[in-house]
Design a protein around this motif. Sequence first.
Motif, PDB file in Angstrom:
ATOM      1  N   GLU A 165      -1.382   5.838   6.464  1.00 55.87           N
ATOM      2  CA  GLU A 165      -0.165   5.028   6.357  1.00 55.87           C
ATOM      3  C   GLU A 165       0.745   5.531   5.241  1.00 55.87           C
ATOM      4  OE1 GLU A 165      -1.207   0.631   7.399  1.00 55.87           O
ATOM      5  OE2 GLU A 165      -3.068   1.595   6.794  1.00 55.87           O
ATOM      6  N   CYS A 166       0.521   6.784   4.782  1.00 57.86           N
ATOM      7  CA  CYS A 166       1.340   7.458   3.785  1.00 57.86           C
ATOM      8  C   CYS A 166       0.988   6.990   2.367  1.00 57.86           C
ATOM      9  CB  CYS A 166       2.839   7.247   4.050  1.00 57.86           C
ATOM     10  SG  CYS A 166       3.889   8.356   3.080  1.00 57.86           S
ATOM     11  N   PHE A 196      -8.058   1.752   6.708  1.00 59.56           N
ATOM     12  CA  PHE A 196      -7.003   1.189   7.558  1.00 59.56           C
ATOM     13  C   PHE A 196      -7.661   0.114   8.402  1.00 59.56           C
ATOM     14  CE2 PHE A 196      -9.030   4.870   9.354  1.00 59.56           C
ATOM     15  CZ  PHE A 196      -9.428   4.440  10.599  1.00 59.56           C
ATOM     16  N   PHE A 197      -6.865  -0.698   9.092  1.00 61.24           N
ATOM     17  CA  PHE A 197      -7.445  -1.810   9.838  1.00 61.24           C
ATOM     18  C   PHE A 197      -7.028  -1.846  11.303  1.00 61.24           C
ATOM     19  CE2 PHE A 197      -7.467  -3.272   5.369  1.00 61.24           C
ATOM     20  CZ  PHE A 197      -8.843  -3.332   5.217  1.00 61.24           C
ATOM     21  N   SER A 198      -6.498  -0.735  11.791  1.00 60.18           N
ATOM     22  CA  SER A 198      -6.142  -0.638  13.207  1.00 60.18           C
ATOM     23  C   SER A 198      -6.523   0.754  13.704  1.00 60.18           C
ATOM     24  CB  SER A 198      -4.637  -0.865  13.386  1.00 60.18           C
ATOM     25  OG  SER A 198      -4.193  -0.277  14.584  1.00 60.18           O
ATOM     26  N   PRO A 199      -7.312   0.845  14.781  1.00 62.58           N
ATOM     27  CA  PRO A 199      -7.668   2.165  15.309  1.00 62.58           C
ATOM     28  C   PRO A 199      -6.445   3.023  15.633  1.00 62.58           C
ATOM     29  CG  PRO A 199      -8.937   0.454  16.408  1.00 62.58           C
ATOM     30  CD  PRO A 199      -7.900  -0.239  15.582  1.00 62.58           C
ATOM     31  N   GLU A 200      -5.374   2.367  16.126  1.00 68.25           N
ATOM     32  CA  GLU A 200      -4.177   3.115  16.496  1.00 68.25           C
ATOM     33  C   GLU A 200      -3.569   3.831  15.279  1.00 68.25           C
ATOM     34  OE1 GLU A 200      -4.747  -0.095  17.339  1.00 68.25           O
ATOM     35  OE2 GLU A 200      -5.328   0.370  19.413  1.00 68.25           O
ATOM     36  N   THR A 201      -3.712   3.219  14.099  1.00 70.98           N
ATOM     37  CA  THR A 201      -3.212   3.853  12.877  1.00 70.98           C
ATOM     38  C   THR A 201      -3.878   5.209  12.676  1.00 70.98           C
ATOM     39  OG1 THR A 201      -2.792   1.712  11.825  1.00 70.98           O
ATOM     40  CG2 THR A 201      -3.071   3.596  10.360  1.00 70.98           C
ATOM     41  N   THR A 231      -9.629  -6.644  -1.433  1.00 70.56           N
ATOM     42  CA  THR A 231      -9.111  -5.709  -0.436  1.00 70.56           C
ATOM     43  C   THR A 231      -7.595  -5.643  -0.495  1.00 70.56           C
ATOM     44  OG1 THR A 231     -10.993  -6.174   0.985  1.00 70.56           O
ATOM     45  CG2 THR A 231      -9.092  -5.136   2.024  1.00 70.56           C
ATOM     46  N   ARG A 232      -6.958  -6.787  -0.713  1.00 69.89           N
ATOM     47  CA  ARG A 232      -5.497  -6.805  -0.808  1.00 69.89           C
ATOM     48  C   ARG A 232      -5.027  -5.959  -1.990  1.00 69.89           C
ATOM     49  NH1 ARG A 232      -5.030 -11.831  -0.354  1.00 69.89           N
ATOM     50  NH2 ARG A 232      -4.680 -11.939   1.877  1.00 69.89           N
ATOM     51  N   LYS A 233      -5.780  -6.040  -3.096  1.00 75.56           N
ATOM     52  CA  LYS A 233      -5.459  -5.233  -4.279  1.00 75.56           C
ATOM     53  C   LYS A 233      -5.615  -3.739  -3.970  1.00 75.56           C
ATOM     54  CE  LYS A 233      -7.093  -4.372  -8.986  1.00 75.56           C
ATOM     55  NZ  LYS A 233      -8.172  -4.656  -9.953  1.00 75.56           N
ATOM     56  N   PHE A 234      -6.744  -3.360  -3.342  1.00 78.11           N
ATOM     57  CA  PHE A 234      -6.970  -1.960  -2.958  1.00 78.11           C
ATOM     58  C   PHE A 234      -5.856  -1.478  -2.021  1.00 78.11           C
ATOM     59  CE2 PHE A 234     -11.898  -2.416  -3.335  1.00 78.11           C
ATOM     60  CZ  PHE A 234     -11.810  -2.271  -4.709  1.00 78.11           C
ATOM     61  N   ALA A 235      -5.520  -2.327  -1.042  1.00 79.22           N
ATOM     62  CA  ALA A 235      -4.543  -1.946  -0.026  1.00 79.22           C
ATOM     63  C   ALA A 235      -3.180  -1.681  -0.660  1.00 79.22           C
ATOM     64  CB  ALA A 235      -4.434  -3.034   1.035  1.00 79.22           C
ATOM     65  N   GLY A 236      -2.815  -2.485  -1.655  1.00 80.02           N
ATOM     66  CA  GLY A 236      -1.545  -2.296  -2.344  1.00 80.02           C
ATOM     67  C   GLY A 236      -1.486  -0.966  -3.067  1.00 80.02           C
ATOM     68  N   LEU A 237      -2.627  -0.524  -3.598  1.00 79.34           N
ATOM     69  CA  LEU A 237      -2.674   0.731  -4.354  1.00 79.34           C
ATOM     70  C   LEU A 237      -2.592   1.958  -3.457  1.00 79.34           C
ATOM     71  CD1 LEU A 237      -5.494  -0.172  -6.912  1.00 79.34           C
ATOM     72  CD2 LEU A 237      -3.061   0.107  -7.422  1.00 79.34           C
ATOM     73  N   CYS A 238      -3.050   1.822  -2.202  1.00 85.02           N
ATOM     74  CA  CYS A 238      -3.124   3.021  -1.357  1.00 85.02           C
ATOM     75  C   CYS A 238      -2.229   2.945  -0.125  1.00 85.02           C
ATOM     76  CB  CYS A 238      -4.572   3.276  -0.934  1.00 85.02           C
ATOM     77  SG  CYS A 238      -5.193   2.040   0.196  1.00 85.02           S
ATOM     78  N   GLY A 239      -1.419   1.912  -0.013  1.00 81.06           N
ATOM     79  CA  GLY A 239      -0.457   1.856   1.088  1.00 81.06           C
ATOM     80  C   GLY A 239      -1.022   1.420   2.423  1.00 81.06           C
ATOM     81  N   ALA A 240      -2.179   0.743   2.422  1.00 80.68           N
ATOM     82  CA  ALA A 240      -2.761   0.279   3.687  1.00 80.68           C
ATOM     83  C   ALA A 240      -2.257  -1.134   4.005  1.00 80.68           C
ATOM     84  CB  ALA A 240      -4.280   0.271   3.593  1.00 80.68           C
ATOM     85  N   ALA A 241      -1.953  -1.370   5.276  1.00 78.41           N
ATOM     86  CA  ALA A 241      -1.455  -2.682   5.703  1.00 78.41           C
ATOM     87  C   ALA A 241      -2.611  -3.562   6.162  1.00 78.41           C
ATOM     88  CB  ALA A 241      -0.448  -2.508   6.839  1.00 78.41           C
TER      89      ALA A 241
END
Length: 314
Positions: A165-166, A196-201, A231-241
């Motif tokens: 997700e960049c 990531f949380f979607s296979p399509e990603t 997880t929300r904290k991790f996701a914010g650091l690495c750009g995962a939705a």
Amino acid sequence: MTGPSLSQLEEARRALDAPLFADLAGDAAVSFEFFPPKTEKMEEQLWQAIETLAPLGPRFVSVTYGAGGSTRERTHATVARIASETNIPAAAHLTCVEASKAEIEEIARAYWDAGVRHIVALRGDPPQAGEAFRPHPDGYANAAELTAGLKRIAPFEISVAAYPECHPSSPSVQADLDNLKAKVDAGADRAISQFFFSPETYFRFRDRAAAAGIVAEIVPGILPVSNVATTRKFAGLCGAAIPPWMDRLFEGLDDHPAARQLIAATIAAEMCRRLYAGGVRHFHFYTLNRAELAYAICHLLGLRPDSHATEKAA
């Protein structure tokens, strides 16, 4: 009396299909990530996790490296112990942050001498959150330079990071893809994706990478969610939705840890099954030093313990 609606028929068809995880071939390969323990109790928990997961015969296990090299000694001690006491190939994370090329060479040679042949080469995060990355004046500017430098020191197997997700600090998706290609061209053997949380990603990213001429294996990184806030904290650091439906599934479960575990395993296992259906055969699990969720998902994917995988050969 009216018959069932189209949506009801579709749901019935799904329910009557073969179970998602029935009789999988067990041909998936897995790897696991751990972080170095800070206390004796955390070390005990880490080794319990390693002992639980080792019989699954992982391709490798990796140990993370703190921002600014803050866990350097603990990372080295953990990786060296895995290399000496188990049959599992151990990989050490290594970053460019606040280290000269000479320091990195010293660290890399110490790993080689300890029997470690695999490095996860990363640019790394700045020591202070929110700061911009600044290369050491005598160091490597990025992970591509680090990869090339490590290959000159010794014939390490090298994994690098990929961001479906960049990366948040990348100026564009294309620049991020160019950076991944530079790392592979510098000698990386594979890329491990951020979670990531979607296979399509993952599938869209894999297709973009192939179109860009990136031929190295891109292994999906899987984070089974047991704590949504973390997880929300991790996701914010690495750009995962984090998709809204996932947030909703965990609502009201703060005081129900067993239910959270069950839901976390269900979500991650279903995603892995869909990745498997799309041809993925290697999964990398971010374990957070806990074995249960990763072990359950591996079991659903058809993996079974190998009694010879745990002990170091005499």
